[in-house]
Every structure is written in C-alpha cells, then in structure tokens.
Design a protein around this motif. Structure first.
Motif, PDB file in Angstrom:
ATOM      1  N   GLU A 261       0.809  -1.215   0.000  1.00 29.04           N
ATOM      2  CA  GLU A 261       0.000   0.000   0.000  1.00 29.04           C
ATOM      3  C   GLU A 261       0.843   1.265   0.000  1.00 29.04           C
ATOM      4  OE1 GLU A 261      -2.628  -0.200   3.284  1.00 29.04           O
ATOM      5  OE2 GLU A 261      -3.875  -1.798   2.462  1.00 29.04           O
ATOM      6  N   ASP A 262       2.024   1.211   0.592  1.00 31.18           N
ATOM      7  CA  ASP A 262       2.865   2.402   0.663  1.00 31.18           C
ATOM      8  C   ASP A 262       3.608   2.706  -0.633  1.00 31.18           C
ATOM      9  OD1 ASP A 262       2.070   2.706   3.278  1.00 31.18           O
ATOM     10  OD2 ASP A 262       3.784   1.610   4.107  1.00 31.18           O
ATOM     11  N   ALA A 263       3.595   1.778  -1.580  1.00 23.63           N
ATOM     12  CA  ALA A 263       4.314   1.988  -2.836  1.00 23.63           C
ATOM     13  C   ALA A 263       3.596   3.035  -3.682  1.00 23.63           C
ATOM     14  CB  ALA A 263       4.432   0.679  -3.608  1.00 23.63           C
ATOM     15  N   ASP A 264       4.365   3.928  -4.257  1.00 21.05           N
ATOM     16  CA  ASP A 264       3.803   4.998  -5.085  1.00 21.05           C
ATOM     17  C   ASP A 264       3.646   4.497  -6.516  1.00 21.05           C
ATOM     18  OD1 ASP A 264       2.947   7.338  -6.181  1.00 21.05           O
ATOM     19  OD2 ASP A 264       4.740   8.514  -5.697  1.00 21.05           O
ATOM     20  N   VAL A 265       2.546   3.775  -6.738  1.00 20.51           N
ATOM     21  CA  VAL A 265       2.248   3.215  -8.051  1.00 20.51           C
ATOM     22  C   VAL A 265       0.901   3.760  -8.499  1.00 20.51           C
ATOM     23  CG1 VAL A 265       1.939   1.124  -9.411  1.00 20.51           C
ATOM     24  CG2 VAL A 265       3.532   1.122  -7.487  1.00 20.51           C
ATOM     25  N   ARG A 266       0.870   4.339  -9.689  1.00 22.82           N
ATOM     26  CA  ARG A 266      -0.348   4.947 -10.207  1.00 22.82           C
ATOM     27  C   ARG A 266      -0.725   4.304 -11.535  1.00 22.82           C
ATOM     28  NH1 ARG A 266       2.058  11.105  -9.525  1.00 22.82           N
ATOM     29  NH2 ARG A 266       2.867  10.809  -7.388  1.00 22.82           N
ATOM     30  N   ALA A 267      -2.021   4.132 -11.746  1.00 20.82           N
ATOM     31  CA  ALA A 267      -2.520   3.501 -12.969  1.00 20.82           C
ATOM     32  C   ALA A 267      -3.281   4.510 -13.807  1.00 20.82           C
ATOM     33  CB  ALA A 267      -3.414   2.321 -12.626  1.00 20.82           C
ATOM     34  N   GLU A 268      -3.016   4.501 -15.108  1.00 25.60           N
ATOM     35  CA  GLU A 268      -3.732   5.345 -16.069  1.00 25.60           C
ATOM     36  C   GLU A 268      -4.228   4.447 -17.193  1.00 25.60           C
ATOM     37  OE1 GLU A 268      -1.116   8.401 -17.359  1.00 25.60           O
ATOM     38  OE2 GLU A 268      -0.694   9.160 -15.333  1.00 25.60           O
ATOM     39  N   VAL A 269      -5.439   3.896 -16.997  1.00 28.83           N
ATOM     40  CA  VAL A 269      -5.989   2.916 -17.928  1.00 28.83           C
ATOM     41  C   VAL A 269      -7.411   3.328 -18.296  1.00 28.83           C
ATOM     42  CG1 VAL A 269      -6.504   0.485 -18.339  1.00 28.83           C
ATOM     43  CG2 VAL A 269      -4.602   1.121 -16.835  1.00 28.83           C
ATOM     44  N   ASP A 270      -7.700   3.362 -19.573  1.00 33.75           N
ATOM     45  CA  ASP A 270      -9.041   3.676 -20.058  1.00 33.75           C
ATOM     46  C   ASP A 270      -9.973   2.512 -19.709  1.00 33.75           C
ATOM     47  OD1 ASP A 270     -11.347   4.257 -21.462  1.00 33.75           O
ATOM     48  OD2 ASP A 270     -10.283   5.019 -23.213  1.00 33.75           O
ATOM     49  N   PRO A 300       7.438   8.349  -8.814  1.00 32.43           N
ATOM     50  CA  PRO A 300       6.310   7.429  -8.908  1.00 32.43           C
ATOM     51  C   PRO A 300       6.463   6.438 -10.062  1.00 32.43           C
ATOM     52  CG  PRO A 300       5.756   9.504  -9.924  1.00 32.43           C
ATOM     53  CD  PRO A 300       7.117   9.699  -9.330  1.00 32.43           C
ATOM     54  N   VAL A 301       5.814   5.284  -9.923  1.00 35.81           N
ATOM     55  CA  VAL A 301       5.762   4.295 -10.999  1.00 35.81           C
ATOM     56  C   VAL A 301       4.400   4.437 -11.664  1.00 35.81           C
ATOM     57  CG1 VAL A 301       5.743   1.849 -11.571  1.00 35.81           C
ATOM     58  CG2 VAL A 301       7.349   2.720  -9.851  1.00 35.81           C
ATOM     59  N   ILE A 302       4.408   4.694 -12.956  1.00 40.05           N
ATOM     60  CA  ILE A 302       3.179   4.953 -13.713  1.00 40.05           C
ATOM     61  C   ILE A 302       2.876   3.742 -14.592  1.00 40.05           C
ATOM     62  CG2 ILE A 302       1.969   6.518 -15.250  1.00 40.05           C
ATOM     63  CD1 ILE A 302       2.872   7.790 -12.640  1.00 40.05           C
ATOM     64  N   VAL A 303       1.678   3.193 -14.452  1.00 38.45           N
ATOM     65  CA  VAL A 303       1.221   2.073 -15.281  1.00 38.45           C
ATOM     66  C   VAL A 303       0.205   2.606 -16.275  1.00 38.45           C
ATOM     67  CG1 VAL A 303       0.097  -0.176 -15.316  1.00 38.45           C
ATOM     68  CG2 VAL A 303       1.612   0.430 -13.414  1.00 38.45           C
ATOM     69  N   LYS A 304       0.473   2.413 -17.571  1.00 36.86           N
ATOM     70  CA  LYS A 304      -0.438   2.848 -18.624  1.00 36.86           C
ATOM     71  C   LYS A 304      -0.802   1.659 -19.504  1.00 36.86           C
ATOM     72  CE  LYS A 304       1.263   7.623 -19.048  1.00 36.86           C
ATOM     73  NZ  LYS A 304       1.801   8.626 -19.993  1.00 36.86           N
ATOM     74  N   PHE A 305      -2.043   1.683 -19.989  1.00 36.94           N
ATOM     75  CA  PHE A 305      -2.457   0.679 -20.979  1.00 36.94           C
ATOM     76  C   PHE A 305      -3.209   1.426 -22.072  1.00 36.94           C
ATOM     77  CE2 PHE A 305      -4.943  -2.577 -22.987  1.00 36.94           C
ATOM     78  CZ  PHE A 305      -4.079  -3.654 -23.023  1.00 36.94           C
ATOM     79  N   THR A 306      -2.678   1.356 -23.290  1.00 36.14           N
ATOM     80  CA  THR A 306      -3.251   2.094 -24.414  1.00 36.14           C
ATOM     81  C   THR A 306      -3.359   1.186 -25.626  1.00 36.14           C
ATOM     82  OG1 THR A 306      -1.054   2.888 -25.052  1.00 36.14           O
ATOM     83  CG2 THR A 306      -2.351   4.300 -23.590  1.00 36.14           C
ATOM     84  N   GLY A 311      -1.335  -2.329 -31.974  1.00 37.81           N
ATOM     85  CA  GLY A 311      -1.882  -3.269 -31.012  1.00 37.81           C
ATOM     86  C   GLY A 311      -2.005  -2.640 -29.642  1.00 37.81           C
ATOM     87  N   ASP A 312      -2.136  -3.486 -28.633  1.00 37.04           N
ATOM     88  CA  ASP A 312      -2.250  -3.023 -27.254  1.00 37.04           C
ATOM     89  C   ASP A 312      -0.867  -2.834 -26.654  1.00 37.04           C
ATOM     90  OD1 ASP A 312      -4.988  -3.110 -27.422  1.00 37.04           O
ATOM     91  OD2 ASP A 312      -5.121  -5.162 -26.666  1.00 37.04           O
ATOM     92  N   ARG A 313      -0.762  -1.850 -25.779  1.00 33.90           N
ATOM     93  CA  ARG A 313       0.539  -1.452 -25.265  1.00 33.90           C
ATOM     94  C   ARG A 313       0.449  -1.242 -23.753  1.00 33.90           C
ATOM     95  NH1 ARG A 313       5.055   1.873 -27.264  1.00 33.90           N
ATOM     96  NH2 ARG A 313       5.761   3.279 -25.628  1.00 33.90           N
ATOM     97  N   LEU A 314       1.209  -2.064 -23.026  1.00 31.95           N
ATOM     98  CA  LEU A 314       1.324  -1.927 -21.578  1.00 31.95           C
ATOM     99  C   LEU A 314       2.663  -1.263 -21.280  1.00 31.95           C
ATOM    100  CD1 LEU A 314       0.416  -2.584 -18.635  1.00 31.95           C
ATOM    101  CD2 LEU A 314       1.654  -4.757 -18.888  1.00 31.95           C
ATOM    102  N   GLU A 315       2.609  -0.183 -20.508  1.00 36.08           N
ATOM    103  CA  GLU A 315       3.826   0.559 -20.195  1.00 36.08           C
ATOM    104  C   GLU A 315       3.944   0.748 -18.685  1.00 36.08           C
ATOM    105  OE1 GLU A 315       5.138   5.201 -20.561  1.00 36.08           O
ATOM    106  OE2 GLU A 315       4.600   4.192 -22.446  1.00 36.08           O
ATOM    107  N   VAL A 316       5.120   0.417 -18.148  1.00 37.01           N
ATOM    108  CA  VAL A 316       5.422   0.643 -16.739  1.00 37.01           C
ATOM    109  C   VAL A 316       6.663   1.521 -16.681  1.00 37.01           C
ATOM    110  CG1 VAL A 316       6.026  -0.399 -14.529  1.00 37.01           C
ATOM    111  CG2 VAL A 316       4.414  -1.553 -16.040  1.00 37.01           C
ATOM    112  N   ARG A 317       6.483   2.748 -16.193  1.00 40.18           N
ATOM    113  CA  ARG A 317       7.576   3.715 -16.188  1.00 40.18           C
ATOM    114  C   ARG A 317       7.957   4.111 -14.766  1.00 40.18           C
ATOM    115  NH1 ARG A 317       7.674  10.142 -17.784  1.00 40.18           N
ATOM    116  NH2 ARG A 317       9.807  10.474 -17.069  1.00 40.18           N
ATOM    117  N   ASP A 318       9.268   4.191 -14.538  1.00 38.93           N
ATOM    118  CA  ASP A 318       9.751   4.740 -13.274  1.00 38.93           C
ATOM    119  C   ASP A 318      10.427   6.074 -13.554  1.00 38.93           C
ATOM    120  OD1 ASP A 318      12.798   4.518 -13.481  1.00 38.93           O
ATOM    121  OD2 ASP A 318      12.213   2.441 -13.898  1.00 38.93           O
ATOM    122  N   HIS A 319      10.858   6.738 -12.494  1.00 41.70           N
ATOM    123  CA  HIS A 319      11.513   8.040 -12.620  1.00 41.70           C
ATOM    124  C   HIS A 319      12.917   7.990 -12.018  1.00 41.70           C
ATOM    125  CE1 HIS A 319       7.364   9.081 -13.444  1.00 41.70           C
ATOM    126  NE2 HIS A 319       7.767  10.262 -13.918  1.00 41.70           N
ATOM    127  N   GLY A 320      13.606   6.872 -12.234  1.00 41.01           N
ATOM    128  CA  GLY A 320      14.939   6.682 -11.690  1.00 41.01           C
ATOM    129  C   GLY A 320      16.035   7.116 -12.634  1.00 41.01           C
TER     130      GLY A 320
END
Length: 383
Positions: A261-270, A300-306, A311-320
């Motif tokens: 729960e403490d992990a800074d993970v955010r999801a941006e999925v339609d 933050p770690v950003i999870v996107k699905f577009t 085709g379909d694209r899953l992206e997991v991005r960090d800011h390191g």
C-alpha cells in the motif's frame, strides 16, 4: 550436416569428397592427356560421396564413419597418380581429411591414420618416379597434418566436455525448479486453509490482514505454476495460454492489489479498453515490471495501458536513473545481473510471456527514468 555424431560426420565427409571430385573434373581442362584417369578419380570421389551421404551410419556405431577417411586417402593417392605425381592438390586435401577426423574421432584414430595417409601420399610419388626431394616432403607434411589434427581434436574435446557440463547444470536447474514448484504447493495449501479458518472468526483490522495474506498465498501458488510453465518453455519451446477478453482496467487494478500500500504506483488505464490475454500471465508480467521499477528506479511508478495501430501497449515507467548502456544488450536475458543496478530473472520471464502472447518486450528511455513496454496483439475482431 552440422553437428556431431556418425550421421553429421559422414555428411561432412561426403561434401568434402564431392568437392574433390569436382576439382578432378576441372583438372581435365588443364591436363587433357589424362582424361580417362581424371574421370576415374572423379567417379571414385562421387561414388564415395554418395556412400557417405546415403548410408545409415548411425547403425554402424560412433566411429563407423572413420572408415571413410581410409577410403579418402586411397582416392587421394589415385588422384596423385592420375596427375602424374603432382601432389599440389593431394597435400591440402589430406590435411582437410585429418581436420575432419579430428572433429569427430579420438586421438587413437588420428594416430592410426598416420600409416595409410603416408602411404597414400608416398606410393604414387614413387610409382611416378619423383625426385627424392619430393618424396621427402612427406616428412614435413605428415607431422604438420598430425599436429593440426591433434590440436583440433583437443579443442573439440574441450568444447564437448563443456557442453556436457552445461547440460548437466541445466538438468539440475530444471529439476530444482520443478521440485521447488511442486513442493511449495503442499505447505501453501495448509497456509491457505489456516487463513480461511481464521477469516470466519476474524473481526476488525484482522479481516484486512487475513485477506492480504490469502491474496499473497494465492499469488505464490500462481508463481509456482508459472515456474513449471517456464520450465516447459525451456524444454518444449512454447507455453500454453488460456486467453480471453478482459477489461484492461480491472486487470491492472487486480494486479495492483498485490503491491504494498505504501508503494507509489499509479494507474492510467481507459476503462473502455478490453485486452485479449491470459489473465494470470498478464498479472505476472505487470507485477514483475512493477517490482523491477520499485527496486531499481524511483517513484512514482506509472502504469499505462493504451491501444494504437500496432496493437495493445502496456507501459510501466519509473523516474529513476535509467538503464546503464552496458546492460541494454542483455536486459531481457536470463540472470542478467550487473551489480546493484542489475536486472534479474524477472525481465526474462516478462519477455517469454510477451512472446507467448504474440507480442514483444522493449525498454524505452525516458527523462527521467525508463519505460518497460510490452505489446500485445489487439483482441480478435477489433481494429
């Protein structure tokens, strides 16, 4: 033709001796006075080549094709005699036969070749009345041929020993993974049973804690199944998937429930997108990518699905800090660990699962950080 064993050895010799036959035919234009002899040599070469290529050499044992070397020496002697004692072509082919034998047979066979090879070289020279200096060339050629053969044999033996050692290590690794995956199921079943019993009487904050424990136990069970599947990928080269259409937003949300729960993970999925994947494998991909992003990157770690035209694209991005240049060529390899900034087995698993879905995995640079991108084919019937 490539490889080891009686069949490969015989085929390699067949190609070598057929080339010798073709050179004999070419020699007719340079020496038209010995057409009949050169045709005889070519016929012998081609016949021996057919024998080498067509006979079932596996039935004759590991060293059966060694007899081809003896017949090859005889044909080389015939060729020297046909060219009137000119051994300019015999010497190189004699060394080639020795090199071929060194790739497939032990040293005692190479040593046994010494006498017939020497006779095949000297007898035609004697019969054609060559000068003693020409005869003496055998005392230079044969030691060189033997030295080259022994060197090749030693190197080939070393490589075979290394391959056998790696094969034993791989068998041990596969056995260990299978044992681990099987043996972890029994204690997990007990743990899950205890959680279920506690859940019936739990109250207050304990309900949430027990629920989290049950989800993690279920995840470990799925990971054990995944280990077995990945072991099958190594042995069979494919992985069976249970694909279906799933709401992408719900899949990502379920996977994130296993993240602390403490992990800074955010999801941006339609919420309108649907993905055609194996649900368990998709979750495994996403959790592996999030774990790597949290471990080696920065929030933050950003999870996107577009979805786009490819085709379909899953992206997991960090800011390191991103990925070191020296790590990029082996990023998705097995055990690609490079110190504190290394990447372990997780990304190799991600790539295998992506390929099994018909997609691929890639790392894209960001400023700052890096984005791990997994592509999937679009759901059937959708553009």
């Amino acid at each position: 033709m490539l490889g080891t064993g009686p069949r490969a050895a015989a085929r390699q010799f067949g190609v070598l001796i057929v080339v010798a036959g073709l050179l004999a035919l070419v020699g007719i234009s340079n020496d038209p006075t010995h057409i009949s002899r050169l045709l005889l040599v070519a016929a012998c070469d081609f016949s021996l080549g057919l024998i080498a290529l067509l006979l079932p050499w596996r039935r004759l044992g590991r060293y059966g094709p060694a007899v081809l070397g003896l017949t090859g020496f005889a044909v080389l002697g015939l060729s020297t005699w046909s060219f009137g004692g000119v051994a300019a072509g015999t010497g190189p082919f004699l060394v080639l036969i020795y090199a071929w034998a060194a790739l497939h047979f032990p040293r005692w066979i190479l040593a046994a070749y010494a006498i017939p090879a020497t006779l095949a070289y000297l007898v035609p020279l004697v019969l054609t009345g060559q000068h003693p200096l020409v005869l003496g060339s055998a005392f230079v050629l044969m030691p060189i041929a033997l030295a080259v053969a022994f060197l090749i044999e030693a190197q080939a033996r070393h490589l075979r020993d290394d391959r056998e050692r790696l094969s034993r290590i791989e068998q041990w690794r596969a056995a260990m993974i299978n044992t681990l995956a099987h043996d972890v199921r029994a204690p997990l079943a007990t743990v899950r049973l205890v959680f279920e019993e506690l859940q019936e009487t739990a109250t207050g904050p304990h309900v949430k804690m027990i629920g989290a424990g049950m989800r993690q136990a279920a995840r470990i069970a799925r990971l054990a199944d995944g280990l077995l599947d990945l072991s099958r990928i190594d042995s069979a080269g494919h992985l069976k998937l249970d694909r279906a259409d799933h709401p992408a937003h719900a899949l990502v949300k379920d996977a994130l429930s296993y993240v602390h729960e403490d992990a800074d993970v955010r999801a941006e999925v339609d919420e309108s997108l649907t993905v055609h994947v194996d649900k368990q494998r998709f979750e495994q991909i996403l959790l592996n990518l999030i774990t790597n992003a949290l471990r080696y990157g920065r929030p933050p770690v950003i999870v996107k699905f577009t979805r786009d035209t490819t085709g379909d694209r899953l992206e997991v991005r960090d800011h390191g800090p991103g990925i070191p240049d020296e790590l990029r060529p082996r990023l998705f390899g097995q055990f690609a660990v490079g110190g504190e900034q290394g990447v372990g087995l997780g990304l190799w698993i991600v790539r295998q699962l992506a390929v099994a879905h018909g997609g691929h995995a890639a790392a894209e640079a960001r400023d700052p950080g890096v984005a791990m991108v997994i592509t999937f084919p679009p759901p059937p019937g959708q553009p």
